[in-house]
Motif scaffolding. Sequence first.
Motif, short mmCIF file in Angstrom:
data_model
loop_
_atom_site.label_atom_id
_atom_site.label_comp_id
_atom_site.label_asym_id
_atom_site.label_seq_id
_atom_site.Cartn_x
_atom_site.Cartn_y
_atom_site.Cartn_z
N ASP A 154 0.83 -1.20 0.00
CA ASP A 154 0.00 0.00 0.00
C ASP A 154 0.87 1.26 0.00
OD1 ASP A 154 0.83 0.47 2.64
OD2 ASP A 154 -1.19 0.37 3.50
N GLU A 155 0.23 2.41 0.14
CA GLU A 155 0.93 3.69 0.08
C GLU A 155 1.88 3.91 1.26
OE1 GLU A 155 -3.19 4.31 1.91
OE2 GLU A 155 -2.33 3.12 0.29
N ALA A 194 -0.17 -15.70 4.10
CA ALA A 194 0.47 -15.75 2.78
C ALA A 194 0.00 -14.58 1.93
CB ALA A 194 0.15 -17.06 2.07
N VAL A 195 0.76 -14.29 0.89
CA VAL A 195 0.33 -13.27 -0.07
C VAL A 195 -0.73 -13.87 -0.98
CG1 VAL A 195 2.55 -12.04 0.03
CG2 VAL A 195 2.19 -13.78 -1.72
N ARG A 241 -3.80 1.57 -3.21
CA ARG A 241 -4.20 2.31 -2.02
C ARG A 241 -4.96 1.33 -1.13
NH1 ARG A 241 -6.03 5.08 -5.99
NH2 ARG A 241 -8.19 5.04 -5.29
N ALA A 242 -4.72 1.37 0.16
CA ALA A 242 -5.32 0.40 1.08
C ALA A 242 -6.83 0.31 0.93
CB ALA A 242 -4.94 0.74 2.52
N TRP A 296 -7.97 -10.92 6.32
CA TRP A 296 -7.15 -10.07 5.48
C TRP A 296 -6.53 -9.04 6.41
CZ3 TRP A 296 -11.85 -11.98 4.33
CH2 TRP A 296 -12.07 -12.54 3.08
N ARG A 297 -5.20 -8.79 6.28
CA ARG A 297 -4.58 -7.83 7.20
C ARG A 297 -3.34 -7.19 6.59
NH1 ARG A 297 -1.65 -9.82 12.41
NH2 ARG A 297 -0.39 -7.99 12.68
N TRP A 298 -3.19 -5.87 6.81
CA TRP A 298 -1.99 -5.15 6.40
C TRP A 298 -0.92 -5.29 7.48
CZ3 TRP A 298 -1.61 -3.49 1.59
CH2 TRP A 298 -2.78 -3.22 0.88
#
Length: 155
Positions: free
Chosen positions: A16-17, A35-36, A96-97, A114-116
């Motif tokens: 993300d940004e 995992a991605v 962008r997130a 799902w997690r940043w």
Amino acid sequence: MPRPRTRDAARVIVLDENDRVLLLRYDDDGGVFWAVPGGALEPDETHAAAAARELREELGLDEVSIGPQVALRSAIHTLFGEQVAQVEQYFITRVRAQQVRPERATQADNIREWRWWGLGELARTGQTVYPVGLAGLISAYLTEGTLAKPIRLPG
């Protein structure tokens, strides 16, 4: 003992940004891991096309520009009870997130969360994250840019 079938796959490192990476949590085949996004190629599909399709299916992301291939990995693992030799190509993309819309995902594929993740958090975690070495790969990409040749990650 028969040789496992080969399964070609595309994976995407979504940044993300704020240089955070998006990881998906799976409870799969008796284990919990992060995992991605990504998955297997469909017949006659390129790796880059599969990467874009997987982002639509798993994250609800439309019209994403798939960046360069930065890594590759081969590993034998169990998938739906079958041993497979998975050959993965890893790509980078920037979003962008707020573009990530899991509620629009059409194929959640056992995704539980799902997690940043920030790079520091990723480097320090005790949780299982695939691919191994992801924090170092992202760090190298952010400081050096795209390398002349994709990095081979451990299986």
